[in-house]
Enzyme design. Sequence first.
Site, PDB file in Angstrom:
ATOM      1  CG  ASP A 169      -2.081   0.964   1.073  1.00 31.26           C
ATOM      2  OD1 ASP A 169      -3.228   0.512   0.941  1.00 31.26           O
ATOM      3  OD2 ASP A 169      -1.818   2.194   1.070  1.00 31.26           O
ATOM      4  N   GLY A 183     -16.246   2.361   3.452  1.00 31.45           N
ATOM      5  CA  GLY A 183     -14.974   3.082   3.390  1.00 31.45           C
ATOM      6  C   GLY A 183     -14.129   2.749   2.175  1.00 31.45           C
ATOM      7  CG  HIS A 188      -8.487  -3.087  -2.344  1.00 31.82           C
ATOM      8  ND1 HIS A 188      -9.442  -2.397  -3.071  1.00 31.82           N
ATOM      9  CD2 HIS A 188      -8.321  -2.391  -1.202  1.00 31.82           C
ATOM     10  CE1 HIS A 188      -9.811  -1.334  -2.402  1.00 31.82           C
ATOM     11  NE2 HIS A 188      -9.158  -1.308  -1.238  1.00 31.82           N
ATOM     12  CG  HIS A 196      -6.634  -2.763   3.136  1.00 38.30           C
ATOM     13  ND1 HIS A 196      -5.874  -1.618   2.952  1.00 38.30           N
ATOM     14  CD2 HIS A 196      -7.820  -2.506   2.530  1.00 38.30           C
ATOM     15  CE1 HIS A 196      -6.572  -0.723   2.283  1.00 38.30           C
ATOM     16  NE2 HIS A 196      -7.768  -1.225   2.018  1.00 38.30           N
TER      17      HIS A 196
HETATM   18  P1  AMP Z   1      -9.802   1.437   0.231  1.00 39.40           P
HETATM   19  O1  AMP Z   1     -10.250   2.573   1.094  1.00 39.40           O
HETATM   20  O2  AMP Z   1      -9.954   0.103   0.899  1.00 39.40           O
HETATM   21  O3  AMP Z   1     -10.421   1.482  -1.153  1.00 39.40           O
HETATM   22  O4  AMP Z   1      -8.239   1.622   0.117  1.00 39.40           O
HETATM   23  C1  AMP Z   1      -7.547   1.829  -1.064  1.00 39.40           C
HETATM   24  C2  AMP Z   1      -6.092   1.719  -0.703  1.00 39.40           C
HETATM   25  O5  AMP Z   1      -5.335   1.767  -1.891  1.00 39.40           O
HETATM   26  C3  AMP Z   1      -5.573   2.834   0.218  1.00 39.40           C
HETATM   27  O6  AMP Z   1      -5.023   2.269   1.395  1.00 39.40           O
HETATM   28  C4  AMP Z   1      -4.496   3.520  -0.644  1.00 39.40           C
HETATM   29  O7  AMP Z   1      -3.374   3.941   0.107  1.00 39.40           O
HETATM   30  C5  AMP Z   1      -4.126   2.432  -1.631  1.00 39.40           C
HETATM   31  N1  AMP Z   1      -3.610   2.911  -2.890  1.00 39.40           N
HETATM   32  C6  AMP Z   1      -4.174   3.845  -3.700  1.00 39.40           C
HETATM   33  N2  AMP Z   1      -3.401   4.049  -4.788  1.00 39.40           N
HETATM   34  C7  AMP Z   1      -2.345   3.214  -4.667  1.00 39.40           C
HETATM   35  C8  AMP Z   1      -1.193   2.953  -5.468  1.00 39.40           C
HETATM   36  N3  AMP Z   1      -0.981   3.597  -6.632  1.00 39.40           N
HETATM   37  N4  AMP Z   1      -0.301   2.046  -5.024  1.00 39.40           N
HETATM   38  C9  AMP Z   1      -0.500   1.404  -3.855  1.00 39.40           C
HETATM   39  N5  AMP Z   1      -1.567   1.595  -3.064  1.00 39.40           N
HETATM   40  C10 AMP Z   1      -2.472   2.500  -3.460  1.00 39.40           C
END
Ligand code: AMP
Length: 119
Positions: free
Chosen positions: A33, A99, A106, A108
């Site tokens: 992330d 959220g 994805h 986490h």
């Molecule tokens: P969510 O709120 O579960 O949709 O989280 C999306 C996650 O994607 C967040 O923790 C961001 O920091 C991560 N994220 C967004 N863009 C990128 C990227 N280019 N590379 C890695 N992580 C990313």
Amino acid sequence: MNHDPNCIFCKIIAGQIPSRKVYEDDDIFAFHDIHPWAPVHFLMVPKLHLPSMAQLTPEHERLMGRIMVLAPKLALEQGCNPYPEGGFRIVCNTGAEGGQEVHHLHVHVMGGPRPWFKG
Ligand code: AMP
Ligand code: ZN
């Protein structure tokens, strides 16, 4: 559709946007992330573009099962401490009230010594 040309995670999977790769096979891609909440924080995504868990059907059982079974192995490889003193947290934000910000399913995986940036 297998890929969404406007999806940031589809672009990461395709190598069109750089990422720090953790793991890849035919069906799954994992990468760190960009804004980690914990000492270890990576994302596991299906290569198939699914907007969220809300679109899952029985045909995805094997795919999602593989992600869940792979997560503990990758967590240890990435520096999470062993269970039970260590461990990790799995989060799968789904929809606006869940959220979710990026609409490509994805998972986490977060771990490492406390405190973490976000609880
Ligand atoms: P969510 O709120 O579960 O949709 O989280 C999306 C996650 O994607 C967040 O923790 C961001 O920091 C991560 N994220 C967004 N863009 C990128 C990227 N280019 N590379 C890695 N992580 C990313
Ligand atoms: Zn996508």
